[in-house]
Design a protein around this motif. Structure first.
Motif, PDB file in Angstrom:
ATOM      1  N   PHE A  33     -77.083  51.408 -43.991  1.00 12.55           N
ATOM      2  CA  PHE A  33     -76.549  51.447 -45.351  1.00 12.55           C
ATOM      3  C   PHE A  33     -76.515  50.050 -45.968  1.00 12.55           C
ATOM      4  O   PHE A  33     -76.969  49.835 -47.095  1.00 12.55           O
ATOM      5  N   HIS A  34     -75.980  49.094 -45.240  1.00 15.20           N
ATOM      6  CA  HIS A  34     -75.955  47.718 -45.756  1.00 15.20           C
ATOM      7  C   HIS A  34     -77.375  47.231 -46.070  1.00 15.20           C
ATOM      8  O   HIS A  34     -77.641  46.710 -47.156  1.00 15.20           O
ATOM      9  N   ASP A  35     -78.259  47.377 -45.109  1.00 13.48           N
ATOM     10  CA  ASP A  35     -79.602  46.815 -45.268  1.00 13.48           C
ATOM     11  C   ASP A  35     -80.375  47.489 -46.392  1.00 13.48           C
ATOM     12  O   ASP A  35     -81.018  46.820 -47.209  1.00 13.48           O
ATOM     13  N   LEU A  36     -80.325  48.804 -46.418  1.00 12.88           N
ATOM     14  CA  LEU A  36     -81.166  49.532 -47.365  1.00 12.88           C
ATOM     15  C   LEU A  36     -80.555  49.553 -48.768  1.00 12.88           C
ATOM     16  O   LEU A  36     -81.203  49.224 -49.755  1.00 12.88           O
ATOM     17  N   GLY A  81     -78.103  47.657 -49.954  1.00  9.56           N
ATOM     18  CA  GLY A  81     -77.763  46.343 -50.494  1.00  9.56           C
ATOM     19  C   GLY A  81     -78.928  45.385 -50.640  1.00  9.56           C
ATOM     20  O   GLY A  81     -79.031  44.675 -51.642  1.00  9.56           O
ATOM     21  N   HIS A  82     -79.807  45.344 -49.636  1.00 10.73           N
ATOM     22  CA  HIS A  82     -80.853  44.316 -49.644  1.00 10.73           C
ATOM     23  C   HIS A  82     -82.135  44.733 -50.338  1.00 10.73           C
ATOM     24  O   HIS A  82     -82.880  43.872 -50.816  1.00 10.73           O
ATOM     25  N   VAL A  83     -82.423  46.031 -50.341  1.00 11.29           N
ATOM     26  CA  VAL A  83     -83.758  46.435 -50.787  1.00 11.29           C
ATOM     27  C   VAL A  83     -83.932  46.462 -52.315  1.00 11.29           C
ATOM     28  O   VAL A  83     -84.977  46.013 -52.803  1.00 11.29           O
ATOM     29  N   VAL A 138     -78.090  35.500 -50.972  1.00  9.80           N
ATOM     30  CA  VAL A 138     -78.610  36.836 -50.631  1.00  9.80           C
ATOM     31  C   VAL A 138     -77.494  37.804 -50.232  1.00  9.80           C
ATOM     32  O   VAL A 138     -77.510  38.978 -50.600  1.00  9.80           O
ATOM     33  N   GLU A 139     -76.505  37.311 -49.496  1.00 14.68           N
ATOM     34  CA  GLU A 139     -75.440  38.212 -49.046  1.00 14.68           C
ATOM     35  C   GLU A 139     -74.261  38.298 -50.022  1.00 14.68           C
ATOM     36  O   GLU A 139     -73.752  39.386 -50.284  1.00 14.68           O
ATOM     37  N   PHE A 140     -73.792  37.159 -50.541  1.00 14.00           N
ATOM     38  CA  PHE A 140     -72.551  37.194 -51.326  1.00 14.00           C
ATOM     39  C   PHE A 140     -72.684  36.531 -52.695  1.00 14.00           C
ATOM     40  O   PHE A 140     -71.704  36.022 -53.251  1.00 14.00           O
TER      41      PHE A 140
END
Ligand code: PHE
Ligand code: CO
Length: 296
Positions: free
Chosen positions: A134-137, A139-141, A182-184
């Protein structure tokens, strides 16, 4: 991780073509997801899509819609990859979890974003320490659909390969940059604070806290300042750094970091909650609820 098969490939850096090894990529075992797995995705997706309008930057939610991330079942990487590939040339690859640094950088430099294939359990809906699907897809994609952000992350990967050859100081400074962008990362948009960082966008609590709470600092992006700033991995951030656009990020990170790393390494590190006279402060946090120590 070390026992996984590894393959060698050549990547382009500003020092020419360099051979590196990468951890094996896993095909997403989509048929094996249980009804519970899909339901965890459905719940998390619905909650974030309710929280994020007016809080995430415009491009984020638009990209997620354009990619057609499915609300009620875990998206198939292969389907997302068609549109992602057509739009910015990025691809999602499935992985078991966090990768060795050099593998991670190498994937980014080649426009491959590693996504954890498994999703958290129902009792971890509100908090999970490790990055999951969930985080990777979620949030990041979506940011990878933006040309400027897509290019930033490639440059970051290339810079990471270089930093890996320079040593631990350089790697840690680069890690802080990743964390605070990228993260925050926050972005000023429509005269407001908006979210673009994946660590925020995938967390219901921090999505609200990061843009609305009086307790954190919100400070204008400053490369060297960020490279010196420690961060929190087990609580909401004490400080968010704010960009005006992805273009600003690209421009600020275009110079060769080699002399910058050396210079920053001479200066003392800064606590996660510190505010300097030289900072452009959009909001000075009240510090309410901050844990005393534990900065990384
Ligand atoms: N310009 C950086 C370097 O020379 C590379 C980089 C770009 C790092 C973008 C981070 C983000 O190392
Ligand atoms: Co992440």
């Amino acid at each position: 991780m070390n026992s996984q098969p590894r393959r060698v490939e050549n990547i382009q850096t500003d020092r020419g073509s360099v051979p590196v090894y990468t951890t094996a990529v896993i095909e997403q075992p989509w048929e094996d997801y249980s009804d519970i797995d899909h339901d965890v995705w459905r719940q998390l997706y619905a909650r974030q899509r309710k929280v994020l309008p007016g809080r995430a930057c415009d491009a984020f939610l638009r990209a997620q819609d354009t990619m057609r991330m499915t609300p009620d079942r875990i998206p198939k990487f292969s389907e997302l990859n068609k549109i992602l590939g057509d739009t910015t040339g990025w691809q999602i690859i499935g992985v078991e979890g966090l990768l060795p640094e050099l593998d991670f950088f190498t994937h980014l430099a080649n426009r491959r974003f590693p996504v954890t294939w498994w999703i958290r359990r129902p009792d971890q809906i509100d908090y999970i320490a490790e990055p999951d699907l969930f985080h990777d897809l979620f949030g990041h994609v979506p940011p990878l659909m933006d040309k400027d952000f897509a290019d930033y992350l490639v440059a970051y990967g290339q810079g990471g390969v270089k930093a890996h050859g320079l040593g631990q100081d350089a790697l840690m400074q680069l890690a802080r940059l990743y964390w605070y962008t990228v993260e925050f990362g926050l972005m000023r948009e429509h005269g407001q604070m908006r979210i673009y960082g994946a660590g925020i966008a995938s967390s219901a609590g921090e999505s609200v806290y990061s843009v609305e709470s009086a307790s954190p600092n919100r400070i204008a992006f400053d490369l060297e300042r960020i490279m010196r700033t420690r961060y929190r991995i087990d609580s909401y951030q004490k400080t968010y750094f704010v960009i005006d656009s992805y273009e600003q990020l690209i421009e600020a990170t275009r110079p060769d970091f080699t002399p910058i790393y050396r210079q920053v390494a001479q200066q003392p590190l800064l606590a996660a909650g510190s505010v300097l006279d030289s900072d452009t402060v959009y909001q000075r946090g009240t510090g309410e609820g901050w844990p005393d120590d534990g900065d990384v």
